[in-house]
Design an enzyme around this catalytic site. Structure first.
Site, short mmCIF file in Angstrom:
data_model
loop_
_atom_site.label_atom_id
_atom_site.label_comp_id
_atom_site.label_asym_id
_atom_site.label_seq_id
_atom_site.Cartn_x
_atom_site.Cartn_y
_atom_site.Cartn_z
N THR A 101 0.84 -1.21 0.00
CA THR A 101 0.00 0.00 0.00
C THR A 101 0.87 1.25 0.00
OG1 THR A 101 -1.81 1.18 1.09
CG2 THR A 101 -0.20 0.15 2.55
N LYS A 152 -4.09 3.60 5.84
CA LYS A 152 -4.37 2.15 5.82
C LYS A 152 -3.33 1.40 6.63
CE LYS A 152 -6.39 1.90 1.15
NZ LYS A 152 -6.26 1.27 -0.18
N ASP A 154 -8.49 -2.34 -0.98
CA ASP A 154 -9.09 -1.31 -1.83
C ASP A 154 -10.35 -0.81 -1.16
OD1 ASP A 154 -8.48 0.01 -4.48
OD2 ASP A 154 -10.66 -0.19 -4.49
O1 LIG Z 1 -11.10 4.26 6.37
C1 LIG Z 1 -11.15 5.23 5.60
N1 LIG Z 1 -11.46 6.44 6.05
C2 LIG Z 1 -11.51 7.49 5.24
N2 LIG Z 1 -11.24 7.44 3.93
C3 LIG Z 1 -10.92 6.26 3.42
C4 LIG Z 1 -10.87 5.11 4.21
N3 LIG Z 1 -10.51 4.10 3.43
C5 LIG Z 1 -10.35 4.60 2.22
N4 LIG Z 1 -10.61 5.89 2.21
C6 LIG Z 1 -10.52 6.78 1.04
C7 LIG Z 1 -9.11 7.28 0.91
C8 LIG Z 1 -8.84 7.27 -0.55
O2 LIG Z 1 -9.25 8.51 -1.09
C9 LIG Z 1 -9.75 6.17 -1.05
C10 LIG Z 1 -9.04 4.85 -1.12
O3 LIG Z 1 -8.40 4.74 -2.31
P1 LIG Z 1 -7.56 3.42 -2.64
O4 LIG Z 1 -7.33 3.44 -4.08
O5 LIG Z 1 -8.19 2.21 -2.02
O6 LIG Z 1 -6.23 3.63 -1.79
P2 LIG Z 1 -4.85 4.36 -2.01
O7 LIG Z 1 -4.55 4.55 -3.46
O8 LIG Z 1 -4.83 5.57 -1.14
O9 LIG Z 1 -3.84 3.32 -1.41
P3 LIG Z 1 -3.27 1.94 -2.04
O10 LIG Z 1 -1.80 2.18 -2.31
O11 LIG Z 1 -3.46 0.92 -0.93
O12 LIG Z 1 -4.06 1.60 -3.27
O13 LIG Z 1 -10.79 6.02 -0.13
#
Ligand SMILES: O=c1nc[nH]c2c1ncn2[C@H]1C[C@H](O)[C@@H](COP(=O)(O)OP(=O)(O)OP(=O)(O)O)O1
Length: 198
Positions: A7, A12, A65
Site C-alpha cells: 500500500t 491504511k 481497496d
Molecule cells: O477508512 C477510511 N477512512 C476514510 N477514507 C478512506 C478510508 N478508506 C479509504 N478511504 C478513502 C481514501 C482514498 O481517497 C480512497 C481509497 O483509495 P484506494 O485506491 O483504495 O487507496 P490508495 O490509493 O490511497 O492506497 P493503495 O496504495 O493501498 O491503493 O478512499
C-alpha cells in the site's frame, strides 16, 4: 508471523498495524505500484491488486481497496474515490451534495495471498457527510473523508473520534480481524497436517 502490506496509504498502514499487531501479526509495508482499474467494485479492484502482487512473486501479502459511496448517486464515487477527491476536493464534493441526501458509506475489501491461497474480506461503515461542507476543512493524510464523515450513531466526524471509537466503526478493522482469524486457522490446519505426516 509477518505479513507484507502492499500500500501507499499511510492511513491504511497505521490502521492495519493497530488492528493486527496486538493479535501477533507484524505488518511490513512495501510500496508496490499496482494498477487500479476505474470500473467495478472495491472487491474486484482488490483482487486485481493481489493478482499483480502474486505475479511479481509476492506471497504472504495483502492489499486493500476502499472507497466512499454517496446515497445520492449510483455506485459513486466508489473505486474512483481517490481520483475524484484529488480532482475536485471538498469544494467539488460540497457542490455534488448540495441539497442532496447526505447519507454515505465506506466499502472496503482486504485481499490476501497466503502460501498460494487467495481470500477476500470485506466490510461497510454507514454514516453521513457533514452539512455544510466548507472548503477550509483540513484533510487527514490518506483519508480525506475522515474529516467530513460522521458514522451512524455518532455526532462527530471520524477524525475527531478517539482511536478506539474510530476502530470500532472501521470496516477495515472488521475485514482485518476476519483475515487474521482465517490466517491463524490456515496455519493451525497446516501445522496439524505436518503432524499427521510424521
Ligand atoms: O477508512 C477510511 N477512512 C476514510 N477514507 C478512506 C478510508 N478508506 C479509504 N478511504 C478513502 C481514501 C482514498 O481517497 C480512497 C481509497 O483509495 P484506494 O485506491 O483504495 O487507496 P490508495 O490509493 O490511497 O492506497 P493503495 O496504495 O493501498 O491503493 O478512499
Amino acid at each position: 508471523m509477518k505479513i507484507l502490506f502492499a500500500t501507499s496509504n499511510q492511513g491504511k498502514l497505521s490502521e492495519a498495524k493497530a488492528v493486527l499487531e496486538p493479535l501477533g501479526l507484524e505488518v511490513v509495508p512495501f510500496p508496490l505500484s499496482l494498477i487500479e482499474t476505474d470500473a467495478g467494485t472495491v472487491k474486484e479492484v482488490a483482487l486485481q491488486k493481489i493478482k499483480q502482487a502474486m505475479e511479481q512473486g509476492y506471497d504472504q501479502v495483502m492489499v486493500d481497496d476502499a472507497g466512499i459511496y454517496f446515497a445520492a448517486y449510483h455506485q459513486f464515487p466508489g473505486v474512483l474515490t481517490k481520483r475524484i477527491f484529488n480532482g475536485i476536493g471538498y469544494r467539488g464534493i460540497a457542490k455534488l451534495l448540495a441539497g442532496e441526501n447526505r447519507e454515505a458509506w465506506f466499502e472496503g475489501t482486504v485481499a490476501v495471498c497466503w502460501k498460494g491461497q487467495v481470500q477476500t474480506f470485506s466490510g461497510i461503515t454507514k454514516g453521513h457527510i457533514i452539512d455544510p461542507l466548507t472548503e477550509d476543512i483540513q484533510p487527514v493524510p490518506g483519508f480525506p473523508f475522515d474529516s467530513v464523515f460522521i458514522p451512524e450513531g455518532e455526532h462527530h466526524v471520524l477524525k475527531d473520534l478517539p482511536m478506539e471509537k474510530r476502530l470500532f466503526y472501521s470496516y477495515r478493522r472488521k475485514a482485518l480481524e476476519k483475515m487474521a482469524h482465517w490466517l491463524f486457522l490456515h496455519e493451525k490446519k497446516n501445522g496439524q497436517q505436518d503432524t499427521y505426516m510424521l
